[in-house]
Design a protein around this motif. Structure first.
Motif, PDB file in Angstrom:
ATOM      1  N   LEU A  60       0.841  -1.181   0.000  1.00 43.76           N
ATOM      2  CA  LEU A  60       0.000   0.000   0.000  1.00 43.76           C
ATOM      3  C   LEU A  60       0.885   1.242   0.000  1.00 43.76           C
ATOM      4  O   LEU A  60       1.866   1.311   0.748  1.00 43.76           O
ATOM      5  CB  LEU A  60      -0.894   0.000   1.248  1.00 43.76           C
ATOM      6  CG  LEU A  60      -2.002   1.048   1.340  1.00 43.76           C
ATOM      7  CD1 LEU A  60      -3.032   0.828   0.240  1.00 43.76           C
ATOM      8  CD2 LEU A  60      -2.678   0.966   2.712  1.00 43.76           C
ATOM      9  N   ALA A  75       0.729   5.383   0.530  1.00 46.47           N
ATOM     10  CA  ALA A  75      -0.157   6.395   1.084  1.00 46.47           C
ATOM     11  C   ALA A  75       0.511   7.755   1.074  1.00 46.47           C
ATOM     12  O   ALA A  75       1.722   7.875   1.281  1.00 46.47           O
ATOM     13  CB  ALA A  75      -0.547   6.018   2.519  1.00 46.47           C
ATOM     14  N   LEU A 111      -7.691   4.301  -3.767  1.00 46.15           N
ATOM     15  CA  LEU A 111      -8.447   3.285  -3.027  1.00 46.15           C
ATOM     16  C   LEU A 111      -9.507   3.896  -2.118  1.00 46.15           C
ATOM     17  O   LEU A 111     -10.511   3.254  -1.816  1.00 46.15           O
ATOM     18  CB  LEU A 111      -7.489   2.433  -2.183  1.00 46.15           C
ATOM     19  CG  LEU A 111      -6.693   1.366  -2.928  1.00 46.15           C
ATOM     20  CD1 LEU A 111      -5.576   0.832  -2.060  1.00 46.15           C
ATOM     21  CD2 LEU A 111      -7.615   0.227  -3.352  1.00 46.15           C
ATOM     22  N   GLY A 123      -9.050  -6.495  -0.535  1.00 47.02           N
ATOM     23  CA  GLY A 123      -8.391  -6.683   0.753  1.00 47.02           C
ATOM     24  C   GLY A 123      -8.243  -8.151   1.104  1.00 47.02           C
ATOM     25  O   GLY A 123      -7.203  -8.582   1.616  1.00 47.02           O
ATOM     26  N   GLY A 158      -1.486  -0.811  -4.258  1.00 47.76           N
ATOM     27  CA  GLY A 158      -2.603   0.114  -4.101  1.00 47.76           C
ATOM     28  C   GLY A 158      -2.138   1.477  -3.615  1.00 47.76           C
ATOM     29  O   GLY A 158      -1.105   1.596  -2.951  1.00 47.76           O
ATOM     30  N   VAL A 187      -3.561   5.061  -1.684  1.00 42.11           N
ATOM     31  CA  VAL A 187      -4.634   5.652  -0.900  1.00 42.11           C
ATOM     32  C   VAL A 187      -4.222   7.038  -0.447  1.00 42.11           C
ATOM     33  O   VAL A 187      -3.058   7.279  -0.123  1.00 42.11           O
ATOM     34  CB  VAL A 187      -4.988   4.766   0.315  1.00 42.11           C
ATOM     35  CG1 VAL A 187      -3.824   4.658   1.287  1.00 42.11           C
ATOM     36  CG2 VAL A 187      -6.231   5.278   1.036  1.00 42.11           C
ATOM     37  N   SER A 193     -10.096   4.290   4.298  1.00 42.20           N
ATOM     38  CA  SER A 193     -10.242   3.181   3.359  1.00 42.20           C
ATOM     39  C   SER A 193     -10.130   1.891   4.149  1.00 42.20           C
ATOM     40  O   SER A 193      -9.392   1.819   5.136  1.00 42.20           O
ATOM     41  CB  SER A 193      -9.139   3.220   2.284  1.00 42.20           C
ATOM     42  OG  SER A 193      -9.059   1.994   1.586  1.00 42.20           O
ATOM     43  N   PHE A 247      -8.635  -0.547   3.261  1.00 46.00           N
ATOM     44  CA  PHE A 247      -7.269  -1.044   3.096  1.00 46.00           C
ATOM     45  C   PHE A 247      -6.360  -0.555   4.215  1.00 46.00           C
ATOM     46  O   PHE A 247      -5.378  -1.210   4.544  1.00 46.00           O
ATOM     47  CB  PHE A 247      -6.700  -0.601   1.743  1.00 46.00           C
ATOM     48  CG  PHE A 247      -6.900  -1.609   0.658  1.00 46.00           C
ATOM     49  CD1 PHE A 247      -5.852  -2.388   0.210  1.00 46.00           C
ATOM     50  CD2 PHE A 247      -8.139  -1.794   0.092  1.00 46.00           C
ATOM     51  CE1 PHE A 247      -6.032  -3.325  -0.791  1.00 46.00           C
ATOM     52  CE2 PHE A 247      -8.333  -2.723  -0.907  1.00 46.00           C
ATOM     53  CZ  PHE A 247      -7.274  -3.491  -1.352  1.00 46.00           C
ATOM     54  N   GLU A 248      -6.672   0.613   4.787  1.00 45.10           N
ATOM     55  CA  GLU A 248      -5.804   1.145   5.825  1.00 45.10           C
ATOM     56  C   GLU A 248      -5.854   0.303   7.093  1.00 45.10           C
ATOM     57  O   GLU A 248      -4.997   0.429   7.959  1.00 45.10           O
ATOM     58  CB  GLU A 248      -6.186   2.596   6.122  1.00 45.10           C
ATOM     59  CG  GLU A 248      -5.867   3.543   4.972  1.00 45.10           C
ATOM     60  CD  GLU A 248      -6.188   4.978   5.294  1.00 45.10           C
ATOM     61  OE1 GLU A 248      -5.274   5.699   5.724  1.00 45.10           O
ATOM     62  OE2 GLU A 248      -7.359   5.373   5.132  1.00 45.10           O
ATOM     63  N   GLU A 262       3.290  -0.979   4.014  1.00 46.06           N
ATOM     64  CA  GLU A 262       2.922   0.344   3.525  1.00 46.06           C
ATOM     65  C   GLU A 262       4.152   1.210   3.285  1.00 46.06           C
ATOM     66  O   GLU A 262       5.122   1.149   4.034  1.00 46.06           O
ATOM     67  CB  GLU A 262       2.004   1.019   4.550  1.00 46.06           C
ATOM     68  CG  GLU A 262       1.461   2.364   4.124  1.00 46.06           C
ATOM     69  CD  GLU A 262       0.476   2.912   5.130  1.00 46.06           C
ATOM     70  OE1 GLU A 262       0.576   4.107   5.486  1.00 46.06           O
ATOM     71  OE2 GLU A 262      -0.409   2.132   5.581  1.00 46.06           O
TER      72      GLU A 262
END
Length: 906
Positions: free
Chosen positions: A31, A33, A138, A150, A165, A167, A173, A175-176, A182
């Motif tokens: 992920l 971010a 996302l 997920g 992904g 975000v 989200s 996903f977080e 990350e």
């Protein structure tokens, strides 16, 4: 703007390239971010280009702010290029994906089946070359797709399939919370920001450059876009204090305002459509001014519109009027088939007043969406349908269903829009009552208040009742649960009278719950064939709420084993951000099952995770059930301090709210604690809080869990008359016919109270029960009681055999007080005590030992949590208990302490 290497992103590119190389070889998920404009999309493009350079196939999807409510829109984007691979899938997998994206009709796929189908599809695509999925924005992906991705992300190791992904920080989200590795992308440092600005605008005067650098605050998009308008804040001295995101919106807004009216209209169509496709009637020439203004790109072949940045899309919508947006949605609705969900959604957005035709289309779309496995999307559609309903009855019905789904399925107890819709006003008390009752039940509210609300709701359903619809079914379901949690005869009488007053045969699931869950001792037996048939088909069940209700129907009659796989699928769905309330109920049900079936360490792990969910989502009642699981295991293992702390907490809030079931759970844990410690009079008193010697109370289904405890405690305090009366009632009620566990319990209790001439037959019958060892704690307790009677009957050799078997089980379970009792009996039988007590018991539970070993290997609490599916806080709490048990005070001493524990002679 330069198309060369990304300035100032050496670290991020190195991490991304490393991930891509690993993912295309072995699989995995990552992920990324960061804030708006920080360059996430550019980094995503660089990673995708690197993957393509390695020969991987790149699949793309992106969340769109204005279509986040369109169910499985993200999945549709991802699989659209894979039509050939979809056609080659096995029929079940092909149907699952087709139903989810609306390309096929049929029963909704189970979440696990859909995940497996998507994995099979991607694996087929990866058969020729590795696959990298890149998913941008996302935070705006529809929840159904986000939940699915997920679940998929946690299963990619070893597949040669990667998922990357992106975000936006702070937008929220699912996903977080998925626990994925990350990368945080921050602003550029001063040197990199200056280099990027110079590269993009080499002729920018120094004074202007300094002002842009100050305003941009290291944001790459701001560095590129702010100088392209009319200079940096020349006419606005306050703009330097404006947040970067707002400043960029203002910049884009000025460009949009300068466009021709028709160009702006076409931009609004593209922004609200969300598909990236142009209408055949639109001339590309009409969009050329927007391209020149650096707002969009138009593909020369497909003529698809791509906004250069999501902030641009947002600015286009913000600058439009309500009337312009409604007219645009009407035009978009005309593009879709009459029965499509997108058409219903666009028509709803175009509506400016209640409209029953649109409300009906939305309701139909909601049912389709729920049937495709997206209850969250269904709630949003139902709420909008309620808002557009001209009549109060239709508003009531739609709002009630939405609010109930929110509280009972998705875990949303605080959605203000749902609660407002549920309140409704005069004449809409059904929705208000059920919404309020669902909230109060789940949050542990007053039983009597809930009972009155629900009975009032039933009176307001309207007469004559023509049939069972969703609202009526939900009222009765919540009323059943409330009666069970209240566990009082008068509540049950009111429920039965209300049900009889309807004059209708209930649906199958309500019939099952009314017997096996509400009154199992009296009514369950005739329903068992129907329950067994329903559980046999639970593997095909895609409705998580229905699967949970079947498991509730199974819990007192010991059919939970057939529901375990379905419940774990519900848990996985909740972990990925799906149906939270159903997942929390699944945690509680699996906990009840694990306490009886002896998976105690598994239950403790599950309770830790489940309690984090209940705390986060305010599910006090279900959290109490998980506390009961912890208390029962602590009681059996001799941790009296923990038992007292947990049961005191249960009583402190269960008592004032008259939640009898919670008080019974607390009493049960106290009874087990007292039995293990030899305080038999205390154990007897606590058992009487749940059951009675004269009868198994029909209003207290939890009595079926305490039958053996009451008999054993009564026998120990020489209340043989009461013990035998209780056994006689158990036999008369034919409790043994309900399940093998209850057959084991009935025969074991009979053996405890039988005269000397016949106790052997009863105990032998108990131990011969098919599958008796599936309930190891009860099985071992009966062996212990048998061994005790055999020793007193001078059958020492036979006694030792049963006592030794019982001791093996107690030691495996960590039931220290009970193992101590076994050893005492073995010594009394003449077996040397040095036997099994020479090796000290392991001071650490299996979970504590696993956590300690990982910490000793150098993993952080977060890394340990990711590996074991625990929160870092839970890991820290376990280590807090481990250190004093090992006699150490720091992580650095763990390795040596664990070695000494494994090799005491070292």
């Amino acid at each position: 703007m330069s198309t060369g290497p990304l300035v100032g992103r050496t670290r991020e590119l190195g991490l991304l390239h490393g991930f891509v190389e690993t993912a295309v070889a072995e699989g995995g998920a990552l992920l990324m971010a960061g804030e708006a404009g920080v360059g996430k999309t550019a980094l995503l493009g660089a990673a995708a280009a690197h993957a393509a350079g390695l020969g991987a196939r790149v699949l793309r999807a992106s969340g769109v702010e204005f279509e986040a409510e369109v169910s499985f829109a993200g999945l549709h984007q991802l699989v659209a290029p894979l039509s050939a691979e979809i056609a080659a899938l096995p029929p079940d997998a092909r149907r699952a994906i087709g139903v989810a994206v609306g390309l096929a009709v049929g029963p909704a796929p189970d979440q696990l089946a859909l995940t497996n189908a998507l994995l099979a599809l991607l694996s087929a695509a990866a058969s020729e070359s590795s696959v990298l999925m890149v998913v941008d924005d996302l935070q705006w992906l529809d929840r159904a797709s986000a939940t699915l991705f997920g679940l998929l992300a946690r299963r990619l190791d070893g597949t040669g399939i990667g998922l990357l992904g992106v975000v936006r920080t702070g937008e929220g989200s699912v996903f977080e919370e998925a626990g994925l590795p990350e990368i945080a992308v921050g602003p550029l440092d001063d040197d990199a920001a200056a280099a990027l600005l110079t590269e993009a605008f080499p002729d920018l005067p120094p004074r202007a450059a300094r002002q842009v650098l100050a305003e941009a605050q290291g944001n790459p998009l701001a560095l590129i876009e702010l100088p392209t308008h009319d200079g940096p804040a020349a006419a606005d001295p306050s703009v330097g204090r404006t947040p970067v995101g707002r400043r960029l919106r203002l910049t884009f807004a000025r460009r949009i305002e300068g466009l021709p009216a028709e160009t702006r209209a076409q931009l609004l169509l593209a922004a609200l459509d969300g598909t990236g496709e142009l209408f055949p009637a639109i001339s590309v020439g009409e969009l050329e001014p927007a391209e020149r203004a650096r707002l969009i790109r138009v593909h020369p072949v497909t003529r698809g519109v791509q906004f250069r940045h999501p902030l641009t899309r947002s600015a286009v919508v913000e600058l439009s009027t309500d009337q312009e947006r409604r007219e645009t949605h009407r035009r978009l609705a005309a593009r879709h088939p009459a029965d499509s969900e997108r058409r219903a959604w666009h028509l709803a957005e175009a509506a400016s007043a209640p409209d029953e035709q649109i409300a009906q289309l939305l309701e139909e779309a909601a049912l389709k969406t729920k049937g495709r496995g997206d209850p969250v999307g269904a709630i949003d559609l139902l709420l909008r349908a309620a808002e557009l309903s001209p009549g109060p009855d239709d508003h009531d019905r739609r709002a009630m269903f939405a609010t109930y789904l929110g509280a009972d399925v998705t875990g949303d107890l605080t959605n203000p829009r749902a609660l407002a819709a549920g309140r409704g006003g005069q004449g809409r008390t059904v929705a208000a009552a059920v919404a309020a009752a669902a909230y109060m039940v789940n949050s542990g509210g007053d039983i009597d208040t809930i009972h009155r609300l629900l009975l009032g709701a039933l009176r307001n359903v309207g007469q004559p009742v023509r049939g069972w619809d969703a609202p009526l079914s939900e009222i009765v379901y919540v009323l059943q649960a409330n009666c069970s949690f209240g566990s009082r005869a008068e509540l049950l009488d009111d429920y039965q009278a209300a049900l009889d007053g309807l004059g209708l045969e209930p649906p199958e699931i309500l019939t099952l719950l009314g017997s096996t869950f509400l009154q199992p001792a009296r009514l369950a037996r005739p329903s068992l064939p129907l329950l067994d048939e329903a559980i046999a088909g639970i593997g095909d069940q895609s409705d998580h709420a229905h699967a949970v209700r079947l498991a509730i129907a199974a819990m007192y009659v010991d059919r939970m084993a057939g529901c375990r796989n379905a419940l774990w699928r519900v848990v996985e769905h909740g972990r990925a951000g799906g149906a939270i309330a159903s997942a929390i109920k699944a945690f509680a049900l699996l906990g009840f099952d694990g306490v009886l079936s002896g998976d105690w360490d598994g239950v403790l792990r599950l309770a830790d995770e489940g309690l984090a969910f209940t705390t986060r989502h305010h599910y006090r009642l279900l959290g109490g059930f998980l506390q009961y699981d912890q208390a029962m295991i602590a009681a059996a293992r001799g941790d009296r301090t923990t038992v007292r702390r947990l049961t005191d907490d249960l009583v402190s809030w269960g008592g004032p709210n008259r939640i009898g079931f919670v008080l019974q759970l607390a009493a049960h844990a106290k009874a087990i604690d007292a039995l293990g410690s030899g305080e038999f009079e205390t154990a007897y008193r606590h058992a009487l809080e749940i059951c009675s010697p004269e009868t198994v109370p029909v209003c207290k289904p939890a009595a079926l869990w305490v039958l053996l405890d009451l008999v054993e405690a009564a026998v120990r305090v020489e209340r043989m008359r009461e013990a035998r009366a209780h056994v006689a009632d158990i036999q008369q009620a034919a409790v043994a016919d309900l399940s093998p566990r209850l057959s084991l319990i009935t025969a074991g209790a009979t053996g405890m109270t039988a005269p000397s001439a016949s106790f052997r037959d009863a105990f032998d019958a108990a131990l011969a029960t098919p599958g008796a060892n599936r309930w190891p704690f009860a099985h071992a307790r009966i062996r212990l009681a048998y061994g005790e009677r055999l020793r007193r009957a001078k059958s020492t050799s036979e006694a030792r055999r049963h006592l030794t078997d019982a001791l093996d089980t107690f030691e495996r379970l960590g039931a220290i007080p009970w193992a101590t009792r076994c050893r005492a009996e073995l010594r009394a039988s003449g077996l040397p005590a040095a036997d099994r007590a020479t090796e000290p018991p392991d001071p650490l539970t299996p979970q504590e030992r696993e956590i300690a070993a990982l910490a000793a290997a150098g993993l952080t609490n977060k890394q340990i949590g990711e590996r074991l599916y625990l929160s870092p806080r839970t890991v820290g709490a376990h280590l807090y208990h481990v250190f004093p048990k090992l006699g150490i005070s720091s992580r650095a001493a763990l390795r040596d302490a664990l070695e000494r524990l494994s090799n005491p002679s070292v």
